[in-house]
Scaffold this active site. Structure first.
Site, mmCIF file in Angstrom:
data_model
loop_
_atom_site.group_PDB
_atom_site.id
_atom_site.type_symbol
_atom_site.label_atom_id
_atom_site.label_comp_id
_atom_site.label_asym_id
_atom_site.label_seq_id
_atom_site.Cartn_x
_atom_site.Cartn_y
_atom_site.Cartn_z
ATOM 1 N N GLU A 226 -1.103 -8.751 4.900
ATOM 2 C CA GLU A 226 -0.659 -9.016 6.213
ATOM 3 C C GLU A 226 -2.102 -9.226 6.828
ATOM 4 O O GLU A 226 -2.165 -9.553 8.010
ATOM 5 C CB GLU A 226 -0.044 -7.815 7.063
ATOM 6 C CG GLU A 226 -0.469 -6.377 7.326
ATOM 7 C CD GLU A 226 -0.569 -5.409 5.965
ATOM 8 O OE1 GLU A 226 -0.875 -4.388 6.041
ATOM 9 O OE2 GLU A 226 -0.414 -5.978 4.741
ATOM 10 N N HIS B 212 -3.148 -5.260 1.300
ATOM 11 C CA HIS B 212 -2.709 -5.554 2.366
ATOM 12 C C HIS B 212 -2.669 -7.054 2.779
ATOM 13 O O HIS B 212 -3.661 -7.739 3.216
ATOM 14 C CB HIS B 212 -3.586 -4.864 3.540
ATOM 15 C CG HIS B 212 -3.274 -3.366 3.485
ATOM 16 N ND1 HIS B 212 -2.659 -2.897 4.430
ATOM 17 C CD2 HIS B 212 -4.111 -2.535 2.857
ATOM 18 C CE1 HIS B 212 -2.615 -1.361 4.531
ATOM 19 N NE2 HIS B 212 -3.523 -1.319 3.369
ATOM 20 N N CYS C 226 0.809 -1.103 0.091
ATOM 21 C CA CYS C 226 -0.182 -0.017 0.181
ATOM 22 C C CYS C 226 0.814 1.324 -0.138
ATOM 23 O O CYS C 226 1.502 1.474 -1.035
ATOM 24 C CB CYS C 226 -0.916 0.096 1.187
ATOM 25 S SG CYS C 226 -2.333 1.212 0.969
#
Length: 200
Positions: free
Chosen positions: A172, A170, A78
């Site tokens: 994660e 994202h 990002c």
């Protein structure tokens, strides 16, 4: 294997959890000295102008670029993607310039227009990758040395250039660790210490 996670802003804890799930150790990075001994570095999401200012305030820009030139793999997600670009469309904000690409900020709208979708990322296998886009950028254009890994509605949202990896979303924030594992593969091959290609 020890991976640094830039811990100035954004979901750095979530990246550390993803790395742990992949069997890698991690260290939060806020000062130049904390880059020493790393096998890779992750630059997480956040607000790219604020992150750039903080990186400048903490004296991190030069040391990160220097380590990257020496072969340190870097993964930007990002806002991290924006900071890794050679150019940011319509902006002169500070950036690392590690990848030969032009980034477009906030390309998918405001925070309330954030979304999730399933992406085809062939380098990760046939199974679709669940991607979380939060005020996400995209890659407007790439140079000849950049490999496009994924697109969403024709927009480039994931790319790789040598040991550098960038994602507009994202990874994660999901349970799918394949993109982190792809990055760790680049980190594991770092022992040859071949110089990386820097575009800026």
């Amino acid at each position: 294997m020890l991976i640094g996670v830039l811990a100035l802003q954004g979901a750095f804890i979530e990246h550390q959890r993803a790395l742990a799930a992949c069997g890698a150790q991690s260290r939060q990075v806020r000062k130049p000295g904390q880059l020493d001994g790393l096998d890779g570095l992750i630059i997480p999401g956040g607000e790219s102008t604020t992150m750039g200012k903080l990186m400048n305030d903490f004296g991190l820009f030069g040391p990160i670029v220097s380590r990257a030139k020496e072969g340190l793999p870097v993964f930007g997600t990002c806002a991290g993607l924006i900071l890794m670009a050679r150019e940011i469309a319509g902006s002169e904000q500070p950036r690392l310039g590690l990848m030969d690409m032009v980034a477009e900020r906030n390309a998918f709208g405001r925070q309330v227009e954030s979304f999730e979708t399933d992406l085809a990322v062939p380098v990760l296998g046939e199974e679709l990758f669940r991607a979380v886009f939060i005020r996400a950028p995209y890659i407007l254009e790439t140079g000849p040395g950049v490999e496009v890994l994924a697109r969403f509605k024709e927009k480039i949202v994931c790319a790789r250039q040598g040991r550098f990896l960038a994602a507009a979303f994202h990874p994660e924030l999901t349970g799918d660790k394949r993109l982190h594992q792809l990055f760790l593969t680049a980190c594991a091959s770092r022992q040859d210490r071949a110089p990386a290609v820097i575009t800026a």
